[in-house]
Design a protein around this motif. Structure first.
Motif, PDB file in Angstrom:
ATOM      1  N   ILE A 137       0.861  -1.191   0.000  1.00 15.07           N
ATOM      2  CA  ILE A 137       0.000   0.000   0.000  1.00 15.07           C
ATOM      3  C   ILE A 137       0.895   1.239   0.000  1.00 15.07           C
ATOM      4  O   ILE A 137       1.717   1.430   0.904  1.00 15.07           O
ATOM      5  CB  ILE A 137      -0.960   0.000   1.205  1.00 15.07           C
ATOM      6  CG1 ILE A 137      -1.931  -1.179   1.072  1.00 15.07           C
ATOM      7  CG2 ILE A 137      -1.708   1.329   1.295  1.00 15.07           C
ATOM      8  CD1 ILE A 137      -2.938  -1.295   2.191  1.00 15.07           C
ATOM      9  N   LYS A 138       0.738   2.047  -1.046  1.00 14.72           N
ATOM     10  CA  LYS A 138       1.534   3.268  -1.207  1.00 14.72           C
ATOM     11  C   LYS A 138       0.823   4.480  -0.612  1.00 14.72           C
ATOM     12  O   LYS A 138       1.480   5.411  -0.154  1.00 14.72           O
ATOM     13  CB  LYS A 138       1.828   3.532  -2.691  1.00 14.72           C
ATOM     14  CG  LYS A 138       2.657   2.449  -3.344  1.00 14.72           C
ATOM     15  CD  LYS A 138       4.032   2.392  -2.745  1.00 14.72           C
ATOM     16  CE  LYS A 138       4.889   1.345  -3.432  1.00 14.72           C
ATOM     17  NZ  LYS A 138       6.173   1.160  -2.780  1.00 14.72           N
ATOM     18  N   ALA A 139      -0.539   4.471  -0.668  1.00 14.53           N
ATOM     19  CA  ALA A 139      -1.293   5.609  -0.144  1.00 14.53           C
ATOM     20  C   ALA A 139      -2.701   5.163   0.228  1.00 14.53           C
ATOM     21  O   ALA A 139      -3.293   4.325  -0.455  1.00 14.53           O
ATOM     22  CB  ALA A 139      -1.367   6.726  -1.177  1.00 14.53           C
ATOM     23  N   VAL A 140      -3.198   5.715   1.327  1.00 15.74           N
ATOM     24  CA  VAL A 140      -4.595   5.536   1.724  1.00 15.74           C
ATOM     25  C   VAL A 140      -5.193   6.931   1.688  1.00 15.74           C
ATOM     26  O   VAL A 140      -4.779   7.816   2.433  1.00 15.74           O
ATOM     27  CB  VAL A 140      -4.716   4.906   3.135  1.00 15.74           C
ATOM     28  CG1 VAL A 140      -6.173   4.816   3.544  1.00 15.74           C
ATOM     29  CG2 VAL A 140      -4.058   3.534   3.172  1.00 15.74           C
ATOM     30  N   LYS A 141      -6.146   7.145   0.775  1.00 14.41           N
ATOM     31  CA  LYS A 141      -6.671   8.492   0.516  1.00 14.41           C
ATOM     32  C   LYS A 141      -7.890   8.841   1.363  1.00 14.41           C
ATOM     33  O   LYS A 141      -8.400   9.948   1.254  1.00 14.41           O
ATOM     34  CB  LYS A 141      -7.054   8.610  -0.967  1.00 14.41           C
ATOM     35  CG  LYS A 141      -5.948   8.276  -1.932  1.00 14.41           C
ATOM     36  CD  LYS A 141      -5.070   9.457  -2.150  1.00 14.41           C
ATOM     37  CE  LYS A 141      -4.090   9.192  -3.287  1.00 14.41           C
ATOM     38  NZ  LYS A 141      -3.216  10.306  -3.511  1.00 14.41           N
ATOM     39  N   VAL A 142      -8.396   7.873   2.174  1.00  6.81           N
ATOM     40  CA  VAL A 142      -9.609   8.101   2.958  1.00  6.81           C
ATOM     41  C   VAL A 142      -9.418   7.639   4.398  1.00  6.81           C
ATOM     42  O   VAL A 142      -8.477   6.914   4.705  1.00  6.81           O
ATOM     43  CB  VAL A 142     -10.823   7.353   2.341  1.00  6.81           C
ATOM     44  CG1 VAL A 142     -11.196   7.922   0.985  1.00  6.81           C
ATOM     45  CG2 VAL A 142     -10.546   5.858   2.237  1.00  6.81           C
ATOM     46  N   LYS A 143     -10.349   8.080   5.261  1.00  8.21           N
ATOM     47  CA  LYS A 143     -10.371   7.624   6.653  1.00  8.21           C
ATOM     48  C   LYS A 143     -11.828   7.386   7.053  1.00  8.21           C
ATOM     49  O   LYS A 143     -12.749   7.808   6.341  1.00  8.21           O
ATOM     50  CB  LYS A 143      -9.698   8.654   7.563  1.00  8.21           C
ATOM     51  CG  LYS A 143     -10.392  10.000   7.609  1.00  8.21           C
ATOM     52  CD  LYS A 143      -9.578  10.995   8.424  1.00  8.21           C
ATOM     53  CE  LYS A 143     -10.226  12.364   8.511  1.00  8.21           C
ATOM     54  NZ  LYS A 143     -10.704  12.953   7.289  1.00  8.21           N
ATOM     55  N   SER A 144     -12.034   6.721   8.168  1.00  3.39           N
ATOM     56  CA  SER A 144     -13.395   6.452   8.645  1.00  3.39           C
ATOM     57  C   SER A 144     -14.185   7.756   8.745  1.00  3.39           C
ATOM     58  O   SER A 144     -13.664   8.763   9.217  1.00  3.39           O
ATOM     59  CB  SER A 144     -13.359   5.785  10.025  1.00  3.39           C
ATOM     60  OG  SER A 144     -12.797   4.509   9.924  1.00  3.39           O
ATOM     61  N   GLY A 145     -15.427   7.700   8.259  1.00  2.00           N
ATOM     62  CA  GLY A 145     -16.298   8.880   8.311  1.00  2.00           C
ATOM     63  C   GLY A 145     -16.289   9.718   7.052  1.00  2.00           C
ATOM     64  O   GLY A 145     -17.146  10.586   6.877  1.00  2.00           O
TER      65      GLY A 145
END
Length: 119
Positions: A98-106
């Motif tokens: 995983i290079k990037a996570v563009k979102v978070k919970s909510g």
């Protein structure tokens, strides 16, 4: 002479309605309804040689299961997306890191938004 305010009418004769067929309207480019082919949003797209997980529909991110730097396998659950009161498990389209996570919970997302980048 006055008829005392009464209306005198002629007896009605029966008239048969005649049916006239109108010619069918010519179908031209302007009268033809526009039919758009729905755009299919793939779960994985490639950005600079990396796979991405995109939102298949609008909704809200309930949980992000993995983090940047995690090694993952294709088909592994990465994100839980709630849409239309249903929770949808979104899985990795490819194996990699995983290079990037563009979102978070909510977070609210639109269809096609990039959620995770895998390299």
């Amino acid at each position: 002479e006055s008829n005392g305010g009464m209306v005198i009418s002629q007896p009605m004769t029966s008239v048969k309605p005649s049916v006239v067929k109108a010619p069918a309207p010519a179908v031209t480019e302007s009268t033809q309804p526009k039919v758009e082919t729905p755009k299919v949003v793939e779960k994985s797209e490639s950005i600079d040689g990396k796979a991405t997980l995109t939102a298949p529909m609008p909704g809200m991110i309930i949980e992000v299961k993995r983090s940047v730097g995690d090694t993952i396998n294709a088909g592994e659950e990465l994100v839980i997306l709630e849409a239309m009161k249903m929770q949808n498990s979104l899985t990795s389209p490819a194996s990699g890191i995983i290079k990037a996570v563009k979102v978070k919970s909510g977070d609210s997302v639109k269809q096609g938004d990039i959620l995770v980048v895998i390299g």
